[in-house]
Design an enzyme around this catalytic site. Sequence first.
Site, PDB file in Angstrom:
ATOM      1  CB  CYS A 272      -0.754  -0.059   1.382  1.00  0.00           C
ATOM      2  SG  CYS A 272      -1.922  -1.390   1.169  1.00  0.00           S
TER       3      CYS A 272
ATOM      4  CG  HIS B  47      -6.305   2.104  -0.369  1.00  0.00           C
ATOM      5  ND1 HIS B  47      -4.957   2.583  -0.879  1.00  0.00           N
ATOM      6  CD2 HIS B  47      -5.862   0.782   0.369  1.00  0.00           C
ATOM      7  CE1 HIS B  47      -4.071   1.914  -0.226  1.00  0.00           C
ATOM      8  NE2 HIS B  47      -4.420   0.839   0.622  1.00  0.00           N
TER       9      HIS B  47
END
Length: 397
Positions: free
Chosen positions: A81, A346
Amino acid sequence: MKSYIVGVGMTRFEKPEGRDWQYWDMVKEAGGAALADAGVAYEDVQQVPVGYCFQASTAGQRAVYELGLTGVPVYNVNNNCATGSTALMMARQFVEGGAGDCVLALGFEKMKRGALGSGADAGSDFATSPVARHYGIMAARHGFETSPPTAQIFGDAAREHMEKYGTTEAQLAAVGAKNHRHSAGNPYAQFQDAYTVDEILASKTVHRPLTKLQCSPTSDGAAAAVVVSERFVEERGLGDRAVEIVAQSMTTDTRESFASGSCIDVVGQSMSRAAARQVYEKAGLGIDDVDVIELHDCFSVNELLTYEALGMCEEGESGKLVASGATTYGGRWVVNPSGGLISKGHPLGATGIAQLAELTWQLRGEAAARQVPGARTGLAHNIGLGGAAVVTLVRRA
């Protein structure tokens, strides 16, 4: 040598499979917007780091070829991430190291619907997963359930925080309510609906105490930033567009991440604290000098943990901080004016660069309905399990 962001662009973040487009279409849109924002051509670009997690090797080249075929180096970056901020960090290092005066940092992701598993490259064999050590710590203390692994490890961190400091479910939900409210003013956000704390709490439980509206979704999207040298700014007359990257640091896991047996450390609070400390030391500035913050709220609890890691409050006081209104408009800082990961979305490879796009717009005074009044200094925080934490401090040149 100094480095500056002079152009940014992004697509709207969207639900996977919501639009008939490929990842190279996303990159063409975001990268083209960043180049146009900077007023430079792809032919001016000398290096191109491209971040993504779920596509095949050299997908960076396939995507970038939509912008031009100039033969410049393209680097494929994967850091879970934290991938987007890692690509941006490479761009800064290229510029400050003299490897190029104009570098294009890109990040994209085309994801599948449904909850993210144990990591972008975990595979089906959990024992060989890159994050097996992290989930082993979680399982030893909390067991292993059927809910999505990432929700489990962050949900367990939330329970530890509640047990140790008295943090409440309403305080956790206040993060989700704030960020959904902020995203209502962001045309790039995947979600633009506001919710009350009670509505956040009433949404479906993903892993106690985290409900659906406290969790970031899977998303499709791309973001881009043009990073240039001081010489390039001066030669092209870009001073009115330039945002200086004052300091940036990446840290990875240390013994502290695993020694305590706590999910709070395993999900990266100690990494984030170390990265923030290094940035403050390099910049000669502190959190009190910052006006606007984009941080990695993959789950509501991570926003609270990051408040503490960044020095915004004492350890254990983050629930009270968000409940006080200190992290929204009219408070001490505005945190995640974009809506954050929870509501903006995201797409892993794009997230870290999208944070800097938002800060660039904020510091230029171009954020329209979500503008933070008088913002001059911004901070971005991007984290990935496995692990990496990147903190970036920027200010208007």
